[in-house]
Design a protein around this motif. Structure first.
Motif, PDB file in Angstrom:
ATOM      1  N   VAL A   1     -15.893  -9.628  32.737  1.00 57.01           N
ATOM      2  CA  VAL A   1     -14.963  -8.745  33.454  1.00 57.01           C
ATOM      3  C   VAL A   1     -15.576  -8.316  34.781  1.00 57.01           C
ATOM      4  N   HIS A   2     -16.860  -7.976  34.802  1.00 64.76           N
ATOM      5  CA  HIS A   2     -17.517  -7.601  36.061  1.00 64.76           C
ATOM      6  C   HIS A   2     -17.500  -8.769  37.047  1.00 64.76           C
ATOM      7  N   TRP A   3     -17.676  -9.982  36.534  1.00 60.60           N
ATOM      8  CA  TRP A   3     -17.630 -11.168  37.393  1.00 60.60           C
ATOM      9  C   TRP A   3     -16.235 -11.298  38.012  1.00 60.60           C
ATOM     10  N   PHE A   4     -15.196 -11.136  37.193  1.00 56.67           N
ATOM     11  CA  PHE A   4     -13.818 -11.176  37.708  1.00 56.67           C
ATOM     12  C   PHE A   4     -13.629 -10.116  38.800  1.00 56.67           C
ATOM     13  N   GLU A   5     -14.052  -8.886  38.508  1.00 48.35           N
ATOM     14  CA  GLU A   5     -13.859  -7.778  39.449  1.00 48.35           C
ATOM     15  C   GLU A   5     -14.585  -8.026  40.761  1.00 48.35           C
ATOM     16  N   LYS A   6     -15.826  -8.509  40.684  1.00 48.61           N
ATOM     17  CA  LYS A   6     -16.601  -8.767  41.896  1.00 48.61           C
ATOM     18  C   LYS A   6     -15.937  -9.860  42.725  1.00 48.61           C
ATOM     19  N   LEU A   7     -15.488 -10.924  42.067  1.00 47.77           N
ATOM     20  CA  LEU A   7     -14.840 -12.000  42.815  1.00 47.77           C
ATOM     21  C   LEU A   7     -13.532 -11.530  43.441  1.00 47.77           C
ATOM     22  N   GLU A   8     -12.771 -10.725  42.725  1.00 46.35           N
ATOM     23  CA  GLU A   8     -11.516 -10.224  43.295  1.00 46.35           C
ATOM     24  C   GLU A   8     -11.787  -9.329  44.501  1.00 46.35           C
ATOM     25  N   SER A   9     -12.878  -8.593  44.471  1.00 48.40           N
ATOM     26  CA  SER A   9     -13.276  -7.790  45.620  1.00 48.40           C
ATOM     27  C   SER A   9     -13.618  -8.699  46.798  1.00 48.40           C
ATOM     28  N   ILE A  10     -14.354  -9.750  46.537  1.00 50.32           N
ATOM     29  CA  ILE A  10     -14.705 -10.714  47.586  1.00 50.32           C
ATOM     30  C   ILE A  10     -13.440 -11.374  48.131  1.00 50.32           C
ATOM     31  N   PHE A  11     -12.495 -11.727  47.259  1.00 44.82           N
ATOM     32  CA  PHE A  11     -11.239 -12.336  47.714  1.00 44.82           C
ATOM     33  C   PHE A  11     -10.550 -11.434  48.737  1.00 44.82           C
ATOM     34  N   ARG A  12     -10.532 -10.126  48.460  1.00 39.61           N
ATOM     35  CA  ARG A  12      -9.872  -9.186  49.376  1.00 39.61           C
ATOM     36  C   ARG A  12     -10.617  -9.091  50.702  1.00 39.61           C
ATOM     37  N   VAL A  13     -11.935  -8.978  50.627  1.00 38.65           N
ATOM     38  CA  VAL A  13     -12.738  -8.825  51.839  1.00 38.65           C
ATOM     39  C   VAL A  13     -12.638 -10.066  52.725  1.00 38.65           C
ATOM     40  N   CYS A  14     -12.639 -11.228  52.107  1.00 38.26           N
ATOM     41  CA  CYS A  14     -12.638 -12.487  52.855  1.00 38.26           C
ATOM     42  C   CYS A  14     -11.236 -13.033  53.109  1.00 38.26           C
ATOM     43  N   ASN A  15     -10.215 -12.278  52.679  1.00 42.45           N
ATOM     44  CA  ASN A  15      -8.836 -12.771  52.796  1.00 42.45           C
ATOM     45  C   ASN A  15      -8.695 -14.167  52.197  1.00 42.45           C
ATOM     46  N   CYS A  16      -9.290 -14.359  51.045  1.00 39.29           N
ATOM     47  CA  CYS A  16      -9.258 -15.649  50.358  1.00 39.29           C
ATOM     48  C   CYS A  16      -7.850 -15.891  49.826  1.00 39.29           C
ATOM     49  N   GLY A  17      -7.245 -16.970  50.252  1.00 40.33           N
ATOM     50  CA  GLY A  17      -5.889 -17.297  49.829  1.00 40.33           C
ATOM     51  C   GLY A  17      -5.821 -17.694  48.364  1.00 40.33           C
ATOM     52  N   ASP A  18      -4.637 -17.563  47.785  1.00 46.38           N
ATOM     53  CA  ASP A  18      -4.435 -17.901  46.374  1.00 46.38           C
ATOM     54  C   ASP A  18      -4.860 -19.330  46.070  1.00 46.38           C
ATOM     55  N   ASN A  19      -4.648 -20.234  47.004  1.00 51.89           N
ATOM     56  CA  ASN A  19      -4.958 -21.651  46.769  1.00 51.89           C
ATOM     57  C   ASN A  19      -6.454 -21.937  46.740  1.00 51.89           C
ATOM     58  N   ASP A  20      -7.274 -21.027  47.273  1.00 53.05           N
ATOM     59  CA  ASP A  20      -8.715 -21.277  47.341  1.00 53.05           C
ATOM     60  C   ASP A  20      -9.529 -20.468  46.341  1.00 53.05           C
ATOM     61  N   ARG A  21      -8.893 -19.574  45.606  1.00 53.29           N
ATOM     62  CA  ARG A  21      -9.634 -18.662  44.722  1.00 53.29           C
ATOM     63  C   ARG A  21     -10.391 -19.383  43.612  1.00 53.29           C
ATOM     64  N   VAL A  22      -9.737 -20.309  42.947  1.00 55.73           N
ATOM     65  CA  VAL A  22     -10.384 -21.005  41.835  1.00 55.73           C
ATOM     66  C   VAL A  22     -11.527 -21.879  42.357  1.00 55.73           C
ATOM     67  N   LYS A  23     -11.291 -22.532  43.468  1.00 52.48           N
ATOM     68  CA  LYS A  23     -12.339 -23.376  44.057  1.00 52.48           C
ATOM     69  C   LYS A  23     -13.563 -22.529  44.403  1.00 52.48           C
ATOM     70  N   TYR A  24     -13.332 -21.368  45.011  1.00 51.07           N
ATOM     71  CA  TYR A  24     -14.424 -20.475  45.378  1.00 51.07           C
ATOM     72  C   TYR A  24     -15.115 -19.926  44.136  1.00 51.07           C
ATOM     73  N   ALA A  25     -14.319 -19.444  43.186  1.00 45.46           N
ATOM     74  CA  ALA A  25     -14.884 -18.819  41.978  1.00 45.46           C
ATOM     75  C   ALA A  25     -15.722 -19.816  41.186  1.00 45.46           C
ATOM     76  N   THR A  26     -15.208 -21.014  41.004  1.00 48.62           N
ATOM     77  CA  THR A  26     -15.941 -21.993  40.183  1.00 48.62           C
ATOM     78  C   THR A  26     -17.199 -22.500  40.865  1.00 48.62           C
ATOM     79  N   SER A  27     -17.301 -22.281  42.181  1.00 49.84           N
ATOM     80  CA  SER A  27     -18.542 -22.676  42.865  1.00 49.84           C
ATOM     81  C   SER A  27     -19.696 -21.748  42.485  1.00 49.84           C
ATOM     82  N   SER A  28     -19.380 -20.590  41.876  1.00 46.42           N
ATOM     83  CA  SER A  28     -20.444 -19.664  41.484  1.00 46.42           C
ATOM     84  C   SER A  28     -20.764 -19.746  39.992  1.00 46.42           C
ATOM     85  N   LEU A  29     -20.189 -20.713  39.301  1.00 42.63           N
ATOM     86  CA  LEU A  29     -20.518 -20.899  37.885  1.00 42.63           C
ATOM     87  C   LEU A  29     -21.876 -21.571  37.755  1.00 42.63           C
TER      88      LEU A  29
END
Length: 191
Positions: free
Chosen positions: A18-46
């Protein structure tokens, strides 16, 4: 990547996910990460088991298909994969019974939001989550929140927090009145 996304290895407890989800969602907002790029970005940190799982998934459905997975779907897939069923059952039971302790609405709200992320099937719709949130409030607050007919969970949470703060202020004011004597002077309070 300059935002230093946290790594998720797949061996952590459910709360860490859950903390991982929350941190990534915070990063998505800060970086204006579009919906189409979220999974690609998130899975790069696995890393570790989580990276092995995602790589196998991407191979089975194709890398392009895996990268177009909606973010909420990826979160559900990860909860199903990395939260053991026995642990999820305990969390589901806690979610069904969760209540405000005293006037600590902040802890209640934080736990409620974490559990709703980890157990999305229990209360799958916004109206059901709203009902469950209200059920956990003190009875004297429930009626006011219900009467307001708020339609979003955020609005319900804000109203409940405001009502609980008012309740705390009333309790504090009443306690201060009790510490005064009948002639209006403050009673001696030994230390």
């Amino acid at each position: 990547m300059n935002c230093n996304p946290p790594a998720f290895k797949g061996s952590e407890e459910a709360g860490k996910l859950v903390h991982w989800f929350e941190k990534l969602e915070s990063i998505f907002r800060v970086c204006n990460c579009g919906d189409n790029d979220r999974v690609k970005y998130a899975t790069s940190s696995l890393a570790g088991n989580a990276m092995t799982w995602w790589t196998a998934h991407a191979k089975s459905v194709g890398i392009d298909n895996s990268n177009t997975t909606p973010w909420d779907e990826l979160k559900n897939m990860m909860v199903n994969k990395f939260c053991p069923r026995s642990q999820v059952q305990k969390l589901e039971a806690e979610f069904r019974e969760l209540k405000v302790k005293g006037t600590d609405i902040e802890s209640y709200t934080n736990r409620f939001l974490k559990l709703s992320t980890l157990c999305p099937e229990i209360f799958p719709t916004e109206p059901r989550r709203i009902e469950r949130y209200i059920e956990g409030l003190p009875e004297d607050v429930q009626g006011n929140v219900i009467a307001a007919e708020k339609v979003t969970l955020d609005a319900v949470i804000l109203m409940a927090q405001n009502l609980m703060m008012a309740k705390r202020r009333r309790a504090l004011a009443s306690k201060q009145v009790d510490t005064k004597s009948s002639d209006g002077k403050r009673k001696f309070e030994p230390s």
